[in-house]
Design a protein around this motif. Structure first.
Motif, mmCIF file in Angstrom:
data_model
loop_
_atom_site.group_PDB
_atom_site.id
_atom_site.type_symbol
_atom_site.label_atom_id
_atom_site.label_comp_id
_atom_site.label_asym_id
_atom_site.label_seq_id
_atom_site.Cartn_x
_atom_site.Cartn_y
_atom_site.Cartn_z
ATOM 1 N N SER A 80 0.816 -1.221 0.000
ATOM 2 C CA SER A 80 0.000 0.000 0.000
ATOM 3 C C SER A 80 0.848 1.269 0.000
ATOM 4 C CB SER A 80 -0.932 0.010 1.211
ATOM 5 O OG SER A 80 -0.181 -0.063 2.407
ATOM 6 N N ASP A 81 2.104 1.172 0.355
ATOM 7 C CA ASP A 81 2.993 2.321 0.411
ATOM 8 C C ASP A 81 4.003 2.237 -0.742
ATOM 9 O OD1 ASP A 81 4.562 4.483 1.147
ATOM 10 O OD2 ASP A 81 5.603 3.387 2.745
ATOM 11 N N PRO A 82 3.970 3.195 -1.670
ATOM 12 C CA PRO A 82 4.861 3.121 -2.835
ATOM 13 C C PRO A 82 6.354 3.077 -2.480
ATOM 14 C CG PRO A 82 3.177 4.769 -3.198
ATOM 15 C CD PRO A 82 3.033 4.317 -1.782
ATOM 16 N N ALA A 83 6.784 3.832 -1.482
ATOM 17 C CA ALA A 83 8.200 3.832 -1.103
ATOM 18 C C ALA A 83 8.602 2.485 -0.509
ATOM 19 C CB ALA A 83 8.479 4.954 -0.107
ATOM 20 N N ALA A 84 7.749 1.927 0.316
ATOM 21 C CA ALA A 84 8.038 0.619 0.918
ATOM 22 C C ALA A 84 8.005 -0.483 -0.139
ATOM 23 C CB ALA A 84 7.033 0.323 2.029
ATOM 24 N N ARG A 85 7.079 -0.383 -1.078
ATOM 25 C CA ARG A 85 6.989 -1.382 -2.146
ATOM 26 C C ARG A 85 8.244 -1.360 -3.014
ATOM 27 N NH1 ARG A 85 2.315 0.036 -4.482
ATOM 28 N NH2 ARG A 85 3.356 1.364 -5.972
ATOM 29 N N LEU A 86 8.764 -0.160 -3.265
ATOM 30 C CA LEU A 86 9.994 -0.022 -4.045
ATOM 31 C C LEU A 86 11.145 -0.761 -3.362
ATOM 32 C CD1 LEU A 86 11.669 1.270 -6.361
ATOM 33 C CD2 LEU A 86 12.026 3.200 -4.833
ATOM 34 N N ILE A 87 11.308 -0.539 -2.069
ATOM 35 C CA ILE A 87 12.424 -1.148 -1.339
ATOM 36 C C ILE A 87 12.213 -2.645 -1.134
ATOM 37 C CG2 ILE A 87 13.615 -1.192 0.889
ATOM 38 C CD1 ILE A 87 13.166 1.862 0.973
ATOM 39 N N ALA A 88 10.992 -3.048 -0.804
ATOM 40 C CA ALA A 88 10.740 -4.447 -0.451
ATOM 41 C C ALA A 88 10.572 -5.360 -1.657
ATOM 42 C CB ALA A 88 9.492 -4.535 0.430
ATOM 43 N N LEU A 89 10.074 -4.842 -2.775
ATOM 44 C CA LEU A 89 9.745 -5.724 -3.892
ATOM 45 C C LEU A 89 10.338 -5.275 -5.225
ATOM 46 C CD1 LEU A 89 8.068 -8.198 -4.817
ATOM 47 C CD2 LEU A 89 6.226 -6.593 -5.293
ATOM 48 N N GLU A 90 10.043 -4.054 -5.632
ATOM 49 C CA GLU A 90 10.399 -3.622 -6.984
ATOM 50 C C GLU A 90 11.909 -3.531 -7.203
ATOM 51 O OE1 GLU A 90 8.337 0.060 -7.487
ATOM 52 O OE2 GLU A 90 6.369 -0.898 -7.527
ATOM 53 N N HIS A 91 12.632 -2.943 -6.262
ATOM 54 C CA HIS A 91 14.080 -2.783 -6.406
ATOM 55 C C HIS A 91 14.790 -4.130 -6.509
ATOM 56 C CE1 HIS A 91 18.055 -0.994 -5.854
ATOM 57 N NE2 HIS A 91 18.262 -1.794 -4.824
ATOM 58 N N PRO A 92 14.560 -5.058 -5.584
ATOM 59 C CA PRO A 92 15.264 -6.346 -5.718
ATOM 60 C C PRO A 92 14.845 -7.143 -6.954
ATOM 61 C CG PRO A 92 14.118 -6.223 -3.599
ATOM 62 C CD PRO A 92 13.826 -4.976 -4.337
ATOM 63 N N ILE A 128 19.836 -2.422 -21.662
ATOM 64 C CA ILE A 128 18.512 -2.728 -21.107
ATOM 65 C C ILE A 128 18.633 -2.964 -19.606
ATOM 66 C CG2 ILE A 128 16.605 -4.388 -21.096
ATOM 67 C CD1 ILE A 128 17.222 -4.820 -24.124
ATOM 68 N N GLY A 129 19.656 -3.713 -19.197
ATOM 69 C CA GLY A 129 19.890 -3.938 -17.774
ATOM 70 C C GLY A 129 20.133 -2.636 -17.024
ATOM 71 N N LEU A 130 20.918 -1.742 -17.610
ATOM 72 C CA LEU A 130 21.198 -0.450 -16.983
ATOM 73 C C LEU A 130 19.926 0.375 -16.821
ATOM 74 C CD1 LEU A 130 23.230 1.635 -15.901
ATOM 75 C CD2 LEU A 130 23.555 2.405 -18.262
ATOM 76 N N VAL A 131 19.101 0.403 -17.837
ATOM 77 C CA VAL A 131 17.841 1.153 -17.742
ATOM 78 C C VAL A 131 16.958 0.577 -16.639
ATOM 79 C CG1 VAL A 131 15.679 1.661 -18.976
ATOM 80 C CG2 VAL A 131 17.880 1.991 -20.112
ATOM 81 N N LEU A 132 16.872 -0.739 -16.552
ATOM 82 C CA LEU A 132 16.073 -1.360 -15.491
ATOM 83 C C LEU A 132 16.636 -1.020 -14.114
ATOM 84 C CD1 LEU A 132 15.336 -4.903 -16.975
ATOM 85 C CD2 LEU A 132 13.784 -2.950 -16.807
ATOM 86 N N ILE A 133 17.945 -1.068 -13.978
ATOM 87 C CA ILE A 133 18.566 -0.728 -12.698
ATOM 88 C C ILE A 133 18.282 0.726 -12.327
ATOM 89 C CG2 ILE A 133 20.800 -0.359 -11.552
ATOM 90 C CD1 ILE A 133 21.802 -2.845 -13.149
ATOM 91 N N LEU A 134 18.481 1.632 -13.274
ATOM 92 C CA LEU A 134 18.248 3.053 -13.000
ATOM 93 C C LEU A 134 16.785 3.350 -12.677
ATOM 94 C CD1 LEU A 134 20.514 4.722 -15.702
ATOM 95 C CD2 LEU A 134 20.926 4.599 -13.237
ATOM 96 N N SER A 135 15.886 2.581 -13.260
ATOM 97 C CA SER A 135 14.458 2.834 -13.025
ATOM 98 C C SER A 135 14.012 2.461 -11.618
ATOM 99 C CB SER A 135 13.605 2.077 -14.047
ATOM 100 O OG SER A 135 13.577 0.692 -13.736
ATOM 101 N N ARG A 136 14.733 1.594 -10.946
ATOM 102 C CA ARG A 136 14.314 1.118 -9.630
ATOM 103 C C ARG A 136 15.283 1.463 -8.507
ATOM 104 N NH1 ARG A 136 9.630 1.508 -9.248
ATOM 105 N NH2 ARG A 136 9.928 2.689 -11.101
ATOM 106 N N ILE A 137 16.192 2.382 -8.729
ATOM 107 C CA ILE A 137 17.057 2.839 -7.643
ATOM 108 C C ILE A 137 16.202 3.702 -6.709
ATOM 109 C CG2 ILE A 137 18.969 4.384 -7.036
ATOM 110 C CD1 ILE A 137 20.412 3.448 -9.523
ATOM 111 N N PRO A 138 16.255 3.442 -5.410
ATOM 112 C CA PRO A 138 15.527 4.315 -4.472
ATOM 113 C C PRO A 138 16.295 5.627 -4.283
ATOM 114 C CG PRO A 138 16.572 2.495 -3.285
ATOM 115 C CD PRO A 138 16.838 2.287 -4.751
#
Length: 144
Positions: A80-92, A128-138
């Motif tokens: 429910s929290d976008p910042a927490a979702r980024l750290i807990a799921l999307e980034h890894p 492509i890998g670099l773009v994905l990494i940059l898109s999910r850096i907190p």
């Protein structure tokens, strides 16, 4: 220990991102100049490959040591929290996918074939890998 691993993860991130950018540019130039793909080119790509894998390994260790990682995901509050979702799921998750793509690019370039295709395999998959990494850096946590 947790703080040290956090700093290590941030420090290696700078090196890995720089290495990816340099390798992408180097391989693009190699492809456009129609030169032969040599062992030196493979070793240059290997530097970014190794740094990105070390970064992933340190990140996974940090994820399981961190109170922010698995705990938020298990409690269900992360979705429910976008910042927490980024750290807990999307980034890894996104970074694991990015490292898989980088690995595919490197492995494909090791196989014999046309030099241009080997250069292209590296610069396209690494990009492509670099773009994905940059898109999910907190960014808010990283630049603080």
């Amino acid at each position: 220990m947790y703080t040290g691993i956090q700093h290590l993860h941030s420090g290696i991130a700078y090196l890995a991102l720089l290495a990816l950018v340099v390798v992408i540019i180097y391989m693009l130039i190699g492809s456009l100049s129609n030169r032969e793909f040599t062992e030196k080119d493979r070793k240059i790509a290997l530097i970014a490959f190794i740094l990105s894998h070390i970064q992933l390994l340190v990140g996974l260790i940090l994820y399981f040591l961190s109170p922010l990682g698995m705990e938020m995901l298990q409690s269900g509050s992360a979705m429910s929290d976008p910042a927490a979702r980024l750290i807990a799921l999307e980034h890894p998750l996104m970074n694991i996918i990015a490292i898989v793509l980088i690995s595919i690019g490197y492995i494909r370039a090791k196989k014999p074939g046309a030099s241009r295709a080997r250069f292209r395999s590296i610069y396209m998959m690494y990009a492509i890998g670099l773009v994905l990494i940059l898109s999910r850096i907190p960014w808010s946590a990283w630049l603080a």
